[in-house]
Design an enzyme around this catalytic site. Structure first.
Site, PDB file in Angstrom:
ATOM      1  N   CYS A  48     -62.272 -18.530  -2.515  1.00  0.00           N
ATOM      2  CA  CYS A  48     -60.832 -18.533  -2.258  1.00  0.00           C
ATOM      3  C   CYS A  48     -60.317 -19.961  -2.041  1.00  0.00           C
ATOM      4  CB  CYS A  48     -60.500 -17.665  -1.047  1.00  0.00           C
ATOM      5  SG  CYS A  48     -60.956 -18.376   0.547  1.00  0.00           S
TER       6      CYS A  48
ATOM      7  N   CYS B   2     -61.259 -21.659   1.390  1.00  0.00           N
ATOM      8  CA  CYS B   2     -62.652 -22.091   1.491  1.00  0.00           C
ATOM      9  C   CYS B   2     -62.898 -23.327   0.638  1.00  0.00           C
ATOM     10  CB  CYS B   2     -63.591 -20.958   1.080  1.00  0.00           C
ATOM     11  SG  CYS B   2     -63.903 -19.745   2.396  1.00  0.00           S
TER      12      CYS B   2
ATOM     13  N   CYS C 143     -66.169 -16.495   2.387  1.00  0.00           N
ATOM     14  CA  CYS C 143     -65.626 -15.968   3.667  1.00  0.00           C
ATOM     15  C   CYS C 143     -65.481 -14.454   3.670  1.00  0.00           C
ATOM     16  CB  CYS C 143     -64.283 -16.626   3.985  1.00  0.00           C
ATOM     17  SG  CYS C 143     -62.920 -16.100   2.911  1.00  0.00           S
TER      18      CYS C 143
ATOM     19  N   ASP D 104     -72.412  -3.040  60.723  1.00  0.00           N
ATOM     20  CA  ASP D 104     -73.026  -1.732  60.525  1.00  0.00           C
ATOM     21  C   ASP D 104     -71.969  -0.639  60.540  1.00  0.00           C
ATOM     22  OD1 ASP D 104     -75.530  -2.879  60.372  1.00  0.00           O
ATOM     23  OD2 ASP D 104     -75.968  -2.590  62.507  1.00  0.00           O
TER      24      ASP D 104
END
Length: 533
Positions: A21, A24, A116, A348
């Site tokens: 593409c 890229c 990609c 406690d």
């Protein structure tokens, strides 16, 4: 396309022919201009076409040894290997001409990118951004900025390496070695494109330090097995990881790619990679808000209420706890997914906490609501106090994670004041206990009490009783007010715990003593800050 130069032409042609593409291609050409990546896909295709056409026309006048303007992302160096393969104008014979390149571009425009897998194609479009924002808005979070993260399929790293090796071979023929460090990373390029769109749609800025995270998880089932050859070549890189369904994690794949030899990679994977049939799947869009911290002080008035849920072997012993009485309201108001409760020490189940109360903090995990005014916090505090007569809270406020450290410092370093109701087997008179008032800085050696030995390691702890003040009641009862070092076991100091605490009240009085009631009167930690009523 001014960001590309003549030496990028073979890269553009080769990648277009392989089905890569436009974005890229820009990455592999080391283009660092964020704005250029944001151009529409079709516009980028046309710009690349124009770039090839223009350079084809100028072939007779452009030479590869033209010095380019400095670019911080490009570190390509000329090499000697392959120099004889160049013709006089730098063209590569096997790479298509401009006309062939146009046909390649028209074909690749509708194909899924072979590098990609569509991440920089379909998933950069406005429709996908709107779907992400709809998911974010429907989750109903409060946020003033966001950080965007993306989880990519690990095979993308394999495909990027394959594309790079293909380019490297061609660039070597041109005498231009290509270093992988120069390539713009896929995640980086994707965020360049997606950040402005998300910011505009959500109405808040992108900020790398934001506590609100929007993440997208991608997968590509069609190519899932492309990483498997690496496990044979580099078995040491792939070991089972806790909470991971597959050994082929992104980090394991990257580690293997760094380790595998180029010749071994080329034997197992096509370079450049082939084009897939399908796009990636966006498996899920996730939102997560960073934790919010609330602090305050609590008083406990019940002698039948534990600090935290009392559950033994899966069976609840008492119906509620201090933690639950407070967290119930905070969880509801902050719309949080969970919480973590902490305090400066603990009492406690049968011990009350009086005075100014005990400092506590609560971490609220993934809260959907994070903004509260002082008045809203005051109302929240009142709601907690109105809900039970067993506890009360004060000084409820939002704090930072780092501020909680001050509370923990006091847990061991500060002093605490107690009031103990004591019984003796032999009759006593006022003068029998009066000497206790004069004892200062009494040193104790306390072995881990028998009652907590199941959850604490056996050890001998040295503790101090700073002061004592006795209050005679009758022949068998008196009240003792003590100021002690934090971490002192008061009950054991009274009855001795079968000689495990020395000295103790029994040994000091030379008779059997036991504790009937114990109250914490103060926890001397000046945190969180007191608030005006």
């Amino acid at each position: 396309m001014s960001s590309l130069t003549e030496k990028d032409r073979p890269i553009v042609q080769l990648l277009l022919n392989a089905g890569t593409c436009p974005r890229c291609i820009l990455r592999f050409c080391c283009v660092g201009s964020q704005v250029l990546y944001r151009h529409p896909h079709q516009d980028l295709m046309k710009e690349l076409q124009e770039f090839l056409k223009n350079n084809q026309e100028k072939e007779d006048t452009v030479c590869l040894d033209v010095i380019d303007p400095p670019c911080k992302r490009i570190r390509l160096e000329h090499g000697e290997e392959g120099a004889d393969d160049l013709n006089h104008n730098g063209a590569i014979p096997q790479i298509p001409s401009a006309d062939d390149g146009n046909a390649a571009m028209e074909s690749s425009a509708v194909k899924v990118c072979n590098v990609c897998l569509g991440i920089l194609q379909e998933f950069c479009e406005a429709d996908f951004v709107k779907k992400v924002c709809q998911k974010v808005n429907s989750a109903d979070y409060q946020f003033t900025s966001f950080v965007f993260s993306v989880s990519l399929p690990p095979q993308l790293s394999v495909r990027e390496r394959a594309a790079w090796l293909g380019l490297k071979q061609e660039m070597r023929n041109l005498g231009l070695p290509l270093a992988k460090d120069d390539i713009v990373q896929l995640k980086e390029a994707y965020k360049w494109i997606i950040h402005p769109q998300l910011s505009e749609e959500l109405g808040v800025p992108a900020d790398g330090k934001s506590l609100f995270e929007v993440s997208v998880v991608f997968a590509h089932p069609e190519t899932d097995e492309e990483c498997h050859f690496l496990a044979t070549a580099c078995p040491d890189c792939f070991k089972p990881v806790k909470n991971k369904q597959s050994v082929f994690t992104r980090m394991a794949v990257i580690k293997a790619l760094e380790k595998i030899k180029e010749e071994d990679f080329l034997k197992h994977f096509p370079c450049p990679p082939s084009s897939p049939k399908n796009l990636c799947d966006a498996l899920e869009v996730q939102c997560n808000n960073g934790a919010v911290f609330v602090a305050g002080r609590y008083n406990k008035y019940s002698r039948n209420l534990p600090q935290t849920p009392w559950i033994i072997d899966g069976e609840r012993k008492l119906e509620s706890s201090v933690e639950e009485l407070i967290s119930e309201h905070l969880m509801a108001e902050f719309k949080a997914d969970g919480f973590n409760f902490s305090s400066s020490g603990r009492e406690d189940v049968d011990v009350r906490t009086l005075g100014n109360g005990r400092p506590f903090a609560m971490e609220l995990v993934n809260p959907h609501r994070i903004h509260f005014t002082t008045e809203e916090m005051r109302r929240l505090q009142q709601a907690i106090n109105d809900s039970s007569d067993k506890i009360q809270v004060r000084d409820l406020q939002l704090v930072t994670r780092s501020a909680i450290g001050r509370m923990k410092e006091g847990e061991e370093e500060k002093t605490k004041t107690y009031s103990a109701l004591i019984w003796t087997d032999k009759a006593i008179q006022r003068e029998d206990i009066a000497f206790l008032d004069g004892i200062k800085e009494l040193k104790l050696e306390q072995k881990t009490p028998l009652r907590v030995l199941h959850r604490r390691p056996l050890a001998v702890r040295c503790r101090l009783i700073h002061t004592m003040k006795s209050e005679y009641i009758d022949e068998h009862h008196f009240r003792l007010h003590l100021k002690t070092q934090a971490g002192t076991y008061i009950k054991e100091f009274v009855h001795g715990d079968f000689g495990r605490t020395k000295p103790n009240i029994g040994s000091l009085l030379n008779r059997t003593a036991d504790i009937l009631e114990l109250d914490v009167e103060s926890v001397d930690v000046d945190w969180p800050p007191s608030l005006a009523d």
